[in-house]
Scaffold this motif. Structure first.
Motif, short mmCIF file in Angstrom:
data_model
loop_
_atom_site.label_atom_id
_atom_site.label_comp_id
_atom_site.label_asym_id
_atom_site.label_seq_id
_atom_site.Cartn_x
_atom_site.Cartn_y
_atom_site.Cartn_z
N LYS A 62 0.95 -1.15 0.03
CA LYS A 62 -0.02 -0.14 -0.05
C LYS A 62 0.98 1.23 0.23
O LYS A 62 0.57 2.28 -0.81
N PHE A 63 1.71 1.12 0.79
CA PHE A 63 2.84 2.21 0.82
C PHE A 63 3.57 2.62 -0.34
O PHE A 63 3.70 3.95 -0.70
N CYS A 64 4.14 1.35 -1.06
CA CYS A 64 4.65 1.65 -2.20
C CYS A 64 3.95 2.36 -3.19
O CYS A 64 4.32 3.29 -4.09
N LYS A 65 2.64 1.96 -3.30
CA LYS A 65 1.65 2.25 -4.28
C LYS A 65 1.46 3.82 -4.24
O LYS A 65 1.39 4.60 -5.16
N THR A 66 1.66 4.55 -2.86
CA THR A 66 1.46 5.81 -2.88
C THR A 66 2.40 6.95 -3.64
O THR A 66 2.13 7.93 -3.97
N PHE A 67 3.58 6.34 -3.96
CA PHE A 67 4.37 6.81 -4.77
C PHE A 67 3.96 7.37 -6.27
O PHE A 67 4.55 7.94 -6.92
N GLY A 68 3.08 6.40 -6.63
CA GLY A 68 2.28 6.89 -7.94
C GLY A 68 3.27 6.31 -9.19
O GLY A 68 3.25 6.94 -10.34
N ILE A 69 4.31 5.38 -8.83
CA ILE A 69 5.18 5.07 -9.99
C ILE A 69 4.80 3.69 -10.43
O ILE A 69 4.32 3.04 -9.46
N PRO A 70 5.15 2.99 -11.52
CA PRO A 70 4.99 1.73 -11.85
C PRO A 70 5.54 0.70 -10.98
O PRO A 70 6.74 1.17 -10.17
N MET A 71 5.04 -0.46 -10.75
CA MET A 71 5.57 -1.57 -9.82
C MET A 71 5.26 -2.83 -10.18
O MET A 71 4.29 -3.22 -10.94
N ILE A 72 6.36 -3.68 -10.07
CA ILE A 72 6.05 -5.13 -10.02
C ILE A 72 6.10 -5.75 -9.02
O ILE A 72 6.76 -5.50 -7.86
N MET A 73 5.17 -6.62 -8.51
CA MET A 73 5.10 -7.40 -7.35
C MET A 73 5.30 -8.90 -7.45
O MET A 73 4.74 -9.42 -8.14
N PHE A 74 6.51 -9.24 -6.84
CA PHE A 74 6.88 -10.61 -7.03
C PHE A 74 6.54 -11.47 -5.76
O PHE A 74 6.41 -10.90 -4.77
N GLY A 75 6.37 -12.92 -5.88
CA GLY A 75 6.38 -13.64 -4.73
C GLY A 75 7.66 -13.88 -4.05
O GLY A 75 8.26 -13.11 -3.88
N GLY A 76 7.75 -15.11 -3.46
CA GLY A 76 9.21 -15.35 -2.88
C GLY A 76 8.83 -16.42 -2.07
O GLY A 76 8.22 -17.30 -2.20
N GLY A 77 9.62 -16.25 -0.82
CA GLY A 77 9.19 -17.52 0.25
C GLY A 77 8.02 -17.34 0.83
O GLY A 77 6.96 -16.60 0.49
N GLY A 78 7.48 -18.24 1.91
CA GLY A 78 6.27 -18.52 2.13
C GLY A 78 5.85 -19.95 2.41
O GLY A 78 5.54 -20.46 1.43
N TYR A 79 5.93 -20.27 3.68
CA TYR A 79 5.82 -21.85 3.76
C TYR A 79 4.75 -22.54 4.65
O TYR A 79 4.59 -23.53 5.11
N THR A 80 3.96 -21.74 4.78
CA THR A 80 2.60 -21.89 5.51
C THR A 80 1.43 -21.73 4.40
O THR A 80 0.89 -20.70 4.19
N PRO A 81 1.11 -22.50 3.51
CA PRO A 81 0.62 -22.15 2.07
C PRO A 81 -0.78 -21.59 2.54
O PRO A 81 -1.02 -20.40 1.53
N ARG A 82 -1.63 -21.71 3.23
CA ARG A 82 -3.07 -20.88 3.38
C ARG A 82 -2.81 -19.52 3.73
O ARG A 82 -3.35 -18.77 3.45
N ASN A 83 -1.54 -19.28 4.52
CA ASN A 83 -1.40 -17.80 4.88
C ASN A 83 -0.77 -17.14 3.74
O ASN A 83 -0.84 -15.93 3.51
N VAL A 84 0.05 -17.92 2.95
CA VAL A 84 0.72 -17.30 1.70
C VAL A 84 -0.28 -16.81 0.82
O VAL A 84 -0.47 -15.62 0.40
N ALA A 85 -1.40 -17.59 0.63
CA ALA A 85 -2.78 -17.55 -0.34
C ALA A 85 -3.05 -16.25 0.08
O ALA A 85 -3.63 -15.14 -0.52
N ARG A 86 -3.52 -16.12 1.35
CA ARG A 86 -4.13 -14.98 2.07
C ARG A 86 -3.36 -13.69 1.78
O ARG A 86 -4.02 -12.67 1.40
N ALA A 87 -2.25 -13.64 1.97
CA ALA A 87 -1.60 -12.53 2.01
C ALA A 87 -1.36 -12.10 0.46
O ALA A 87 -1.65 -10.76 0.10
N TRP A 88 -1.15 -12.78 -0.31
CA TRP A 88 -0.87 -12.63 -1.72
C TRP A 88 -2.41 -11.99 -2.60
O TRP A 88 -2.25 -11.36 -3.28
N ALA A 89 -3.48 -12.85 -1.98
CA ALA A 89 -4.59 -12.45 -2.41
C ALA A 89 -4.85 -11.00 -1.82
O ALA A 89 -5.66 -10.12 -2.70
N TYR A 90 -4.59 -10.90 -0.48
CA TYR A 90 -4.87 -9.21 -0.10
C TYR A 90 -4.26 -8.41 -0.77
O TYR A 90 -4.71 -7.30 -1.14
#
Ligand code: V1P
Ligand code: CA
Ligand code: ZN
Length: 393
Positions: free
Chosen positions: A297-325
């Motif tokens: 959210k904070f990065c978005k306030t700069f109003g410049i283009p952005m790529i969002m990558f995944g990465g680590g995340g080892y409790t799969p249901r939490n990972v899906a929640r975070a990335w969906a959010y």
């Protein structure tokens, strides 16, 4: 037909390759590619797909991988036969080349394809940003920040982030790389240590000899030499167990806010490793999905283009929640969204910012004691601000 009324001139793209899911690192390995499918399903259940451009991505070519990785390494990665697993029990003394094989970076069936798919998604995302067809491009299958040009490391074989940033550098003068995975983004930092066109900033748990990979101390700011333009262009934020949303948010805003002011990036590459969430199988932090998402959210306030990558995340249901959010953060949730999302979409009525995501209830596991004092966090901010005196756009 649905009346697509997206905010004018604002486009989010979602880059996904369904063929990554069937790949397996081995039964006991923490990296589970099905978390990507889980994320995609959650994103679709909320109807978010209607608010984005969705792409099934192609695989990266050998030449594209070769833009960062050496031919020796790629050839071996391509030809090495899959090993019986678990290898380290069956055959502990077998020679390991390029750190391939063994428990962290096993040689599994279809490995080269899997790596090319991950890099293909990230590269497609970078191209959409380059040709201005997207304002935010999402590639949850990427974010493999430890891979070196001739070495696999920490579940990462191909550094899709470096390859994507090299693409961005063809069209933009300055790239800010931010890494909120609980591990140090060492591979990306090292790849750009001699240029001042990429500034890298990683937040991570830091405890040499104890926590992987052991690098990324506060004083690691890139090789210091008079002739190295990349000096001072690596920022590291070493943290202890149990950091909270509140502390992390404050730290993130003062560090990234200052970097934005001094470095004036033209584009942001944000690695959203979800192992910094509370309850992660490998992580140590206490972040909630909201605190993790607040970074995007904070990065978005700069109003410049952005790529969002995944990465680590080892409790799969939490990972899906975070990335969906975080996908919802990218597309911006407001009343307009309900005009975009069709009525029959299962979770549509929950898609309102305040009561957002009943499924945000995270698996938490054992609570972790917070070992980050306010005093130490203040020292970190102080050091980073001093370091940034050497950085000028
Ligand atoms: O700690 C190590 C190595 C193995 N020892 C010789 C030191 N490896 C870690 C690797 C973590 C990689 C994180 C990747 C990422 O940043 C980006 C995708 O998230 C490790 C750990 C751990 N707890 O740190 N490997 C494993 N656990 C592991 C456990 C079971 C089976 C295979 C590997
Ligand atoms: Ca990190
Ligand atoms: Zn990690």
């Amino acid at each position: 037909e649905y009346n697509i009324t997206r905010p004018k001139g604002y486009t989010v793209s979602y880059h996904f390759n369904p063929d990554m899911e069937p790949h397996h690192f081995g039964l006991t390995h923490p990296m589970k590619p099905f978390r990507l499918t889980l994320t995609k399903s959650l994103v679709t259940a909320y109807g978010m797909n209607f608010a984005m451009d969705n792409y099934n991505t192609r695989i990266a070519t050998y030449e594209e991988l070769n833009s960062f990785h050496t031919s020796d390494y790629l050839d071996y990665l391509h030809m090495a036969p899959p090993e019986e697993m678990p290898r380290d029990i069956d055959n502990p003394d077998k020679e390991v080349k390029f750190n391939l094989g063994g428990s962290d970076c096993p040689l599994f069936h279809g490995l080269y394809d899997y790596c090319s798919m991950s890099a293909g998604s990230s590269l497609d995302a970078a191209r959409k940003i380059c040709n201005k067809q997207s304002d935010i491009a999402i590639a949850w299958g990427g974010g493999l920040h430890h891979a070196k040009k001739s070495e696999a490391s920490g579940f990462c074989y191909i550094n899709d982030i470096v390859i994507a940033i090299l693409q961005l550098l063809r069209c933009y003068p300055r790239v800010l790389y931010i890494d909120i995975d609980v591990h140090h983004g060492d591979g990306v930092e090292e790849a750009f240590h001699s240029t001042d066109r990429v500034l890298t900033c990683s937040f991570h748990k830091f405890a040499p000899e104890v926590f992987f990979p052991g690098t990324g101390g506060l004083d690691d700011n890139g090789p210091k030499s008079e002739h190295n333009p990349g000096a001072h262009h690596a920022i590291n934020v070493p943290l202890n167990d149990g950091i909270t949303d509140e502390q992390y948010g404050h730290l993130f805003q003062s560090v990234i806010g200052k970097i934005n002011e001094k470095f004036r990036p033209s584009v942001i590459a944000l690695q959203c490793g979800a192992d910094s969430l509370a309850g992660d199988r490998l992580g140590r932090f206490n972040l909630q999905v909201q605190g993790h998402g607040a970074c995007a959210k904070f990065c978005k306030t700069f109003g410049i283009p952005m790529i969002m990558f995944g990465g680590g995340g080892y409790t799969p249901r939490n990972v899906a929640r975070a990335w969906a959010y975080e996908t919802s953060v990218a597309i911006d949730v407001d009343e307009k969204i309900n005009k975009i999302i069709p009525e029959h979409t299962p979770w549509r009525k929950h898609f309102v910012q305040e009561e957002l995501f009943p499924s945000l209830e995270q698996i938490l596991g054992e609570p972790r004691a917070n070992r980050n004092s306010q005093k130490r966090l203040q020292e970190i901010i102080q050091h980073v601000h001093e370091q940034l005196r050497f950085v000028n756009a």
